[in-house]
Write an enzyme that holds these catalytic residues in place. Structure first.
Site, PDB file in Angstrom:
ATOM      1  N   LYS A 247      53.664  38.213 -48.302  1.00 51.30           N
ATOM      2  CA  LYS A 247      53.239  39.575 -48.644  1.00 51.30           C
ATOM      3  C   LYS A 247      53.699  40.009 -50.023  1.00 51.30           C
ATOM      4  O   LYS A 247      54.890  39.981 -50.330  1.00 51.30           O
ATOM      5  CB  LYS A 247      53.745  40.570 -47.598  1.00 51.30           C
ATOM      6  CG  LYS A 247      53.090  40.414 -46.236  1.00 51.30           C
ATOM      7  CD  LYS A 247      53.556  41.523 -45.302  1.00 51.30           C
ATOM      8  CE  LYS A 247      52.851  41.438 -43.952  1.00 51.30           C
ATOM      9  NZ  LYS A 247      53.276  42.528 -43.053  1.00 51.30           N
TER      10      LYS A 247
ATOM     11  N   GLY B 262      65.571  42.267 -45.252  1.00 53.55           N
ATOM     12  CA  GLY B 262      64.903  43.557 -45.426  1.00 53.55           C
ATOM     13  C   GLY B 262      65.739  44.543 -46.210  1.00 53.55           C
ATOM     14  O   GLY B 262      65.227  45.269 -47.070  1.00 53.55           O
TER      15      GLY B 262
ATOM     16  N   ARG C  39      77.181  35.053 -42.516  1.00 53.92           N
ATOM     17  CA  ARG C  39      77.545  36.460 -42.303  1.00 53.92           C
ATOM     18  C   ARG C  39      78.952  36.597 -41.728  1.00 53.92           C
ATOM     19  O   ARG C  39      79.675  37.539 -42.073  1.00 53.92           O
ATOM     20  CB  ARG C  39      76.524  37.122 -41.378  1.00 53.92           C
ATOM     21  CG  ARG C  39      75.171  37.335 -42.035  1.00 53.92           C
ATOM     22  CD  ARG C  39      74.145  37.852 -41.057  1.00 53.92           C
ATOM     23  NE  ARG C  39      72.912  38.213 -41.757  1.00 53.92           N
ATOM     24  CZ  ARG C  39      71.804  38.628 -41.143  1.00 53.92           C
ATOM     25  NH1 ARG C  39      71.773  38.726 -39.831  1.00 53.92           N
ATOM     26  NH2 ARG C  39      70.737  38.946 -41.845  1.00 53.92           N
TER      27      ARG C  39
ATOM     28  N   GLY D  62      65.661  34.994 -45.152  1.00 57.22           N
ATOM     29  CA  GLY D  62      65.860  33.907 -44.194  1.00 57.22           C
ATOM     30  C   GLY D  62      65.191  32.609 -44.566  1.00 57.22           C
ATOM     31  O   GLY D  62      65.794  31.534 -44.454  1.00 57.22           O
TER      32      GLY D  62
END
Length: 399
Positions: A202, A380, A38, A357
């Site tokens: 998920k 996200g 980042r 991640g």
């Protein structure tokens, strides 16, 4: 969507750029940065402003201090790392708002940079507080959002702060690249064949991605905990494997499987364990015949071979989520094999985009991260965008 202004639309000469970056980087117990992606991706934005002879104020969050000053959550240590990357001295200010920081900002000269303390030391940041955003707005002439990892958050520095800059707001090069490459996949503009690899626990967070990609992807490979609800819908036995129950997405999945069954590829074999631990007893079984008392923790050798074969032939590859419990060494082979296959395909000309991640961590395990075309800095926010949802941080720039 309206045209999004970028830093190329502005001349920063004698201007102070207030840049919202996402320097929430992983660190070890010695506060050594274990992945500075980042930070590295933010450097071109900083250099562009310096080339215009502008001044820079950097604002970021780090971890989740929840409005309380904690020494272990201070971002002061980042100033040294940034200084080395930029080869100039990066000044640091222990506060984000008030007289002290205003004085330090006013003292900046063209080509100088000031890093402020953790935004989340102020509880107002996560509450979208207007007064806090107004105080921050006093620190720059042009607002630049280059923090893709948090543009899905409704926080003061993301959604409220840009309002005080009217037309003098834009995105940086990191954000521009993220949007450009994600759009390439979202709209099926990538080099064919297009392969999408989805894993993780998920399926609910990725069902809309499957719906969006299924229209143009040539192959959608599904592994990890996501695969077991699908197997169950198809009549298989999944034993004690993790199952996320949700009637809404079960209906959607049934429709997708009926219409696009040739595009969706599931593992055919899995490594199952009799308990959720690395030292558990294991065996290889069909994913459709997992015995009671056993749970699938990794894809099996036949599945690895099939998935790698598809990846090898791909022109564009998108990957999010591990295909097994890769944190356990005995169940990491599947995920490591995916990382290697994608890296190899990229070296042979495929375009690869990896985000999340866990996926990035698995790439680092094999030192493959530098062999990927683009590493998304958002987890996200990336899923949010690929689910065709409006990102609040981008909306705040174009409104």
């Amino acid at each position: 969507m309206k045209k999004i202004k970028t830093i190329d639309d502005f001349n920063f000469e004698n201007q102070t750029a207030l840049i919202r970056v996402d320097f929430n980087v992983p660190v070890n117990k010695f506060f050594e940065i274990t992945d500075d992606t980042r930070i590295r991706y933010s450097i071109p934005t900083i250099k562009k402003i310096f080339s215009d002879k502008g001044k820079i104020v950097l604002i970021s969050h780090f971890k989740r201090p929840k409005g309380i000053f904690r020494k272990e959550h201070s971002i002061k240590f980042l100033s040294d790392h940034l200084s080395k990357k930029l080869k100039i001295s990066v000044n640091f200010c222990e506060v984000c708002v008030g007289k002290t920081v205003i004085e330090k900002v006013n003292a900046l000269k063209p080509g100088e940079i000031l890093l402020l303390e953790n935004l989340r030391f102020y509880k107002e940041e996560e509450k979208e507080d207007h007064n806090f955003a107004y105080e921050l707005s006093k620190l720059g002439n042009i607002y630049v959002n280059d923090a893709f990892g948090v543009v899905h958050r409704k926080h003061a520095s993301i959604t409220i702060l840009p309002k005080f800059f009217k037309q003098k707001k834009c995105i940086g090069f990191l954000m521009k690249k993220e949007i450009q490459y994600l759009n390439q996949f979202l709209h099926g503009k990538g080099k064919k064949p297009i392969t999408v690899l989805l894993g993780g626990a998920k399926i609910s967070s990725k069902i809309e991605i499957i719906e969006n990609f299924i229209k143009f992807a040539d192959s959608i490979l599904i592994g990890g905990g996501m695969s077991y609800p699908i197997v169950k819908i198809k009549g298989g036995r999944v034993g004690d494997s993790m199952i996320e129950k949700n009637q809404k997405f079960e209906k959607i999945l049934k429709k997708i499987l009926y219409k696009y069954q040739n595009i969706i590829h599931l593992p055919d074999d899995v490594i199952v364990a009799d308990s959720f631990k690395n030292e558990a007893n294991t065996k290889i079984v069909s994913i459709y015949s997992i015995p009671d008392g056993w749970m699938g923790l990794d894809i099996g050798p036949s599945s690895i071979k099939n998935f790698c074969k598809i990846i090898k032939k791909s022109g564009s590859i998108f990957w999010n989520g591990p295909v097994g419990v890769f944190e356990f060494s005995n169940f990491s082979l599947g995920t490591k094999s995916m990382a290697k296959a994608i890296a190899n395909a990229t070296e042979k000309g495929a375009f690869s985009l990896v985000g999340g991640g866990d996926s990035l961590a698995s790439l680092k395990m094999g030192n493959y991260e530098k062999k990927i075309s683009y590493l998304s800095t958002g987890g996200g926010s990336m899923l949010y965008y690929l689910n065709n949802k409006t990102l609040p941080g981008i909306e705040a720039i174009i409104s």
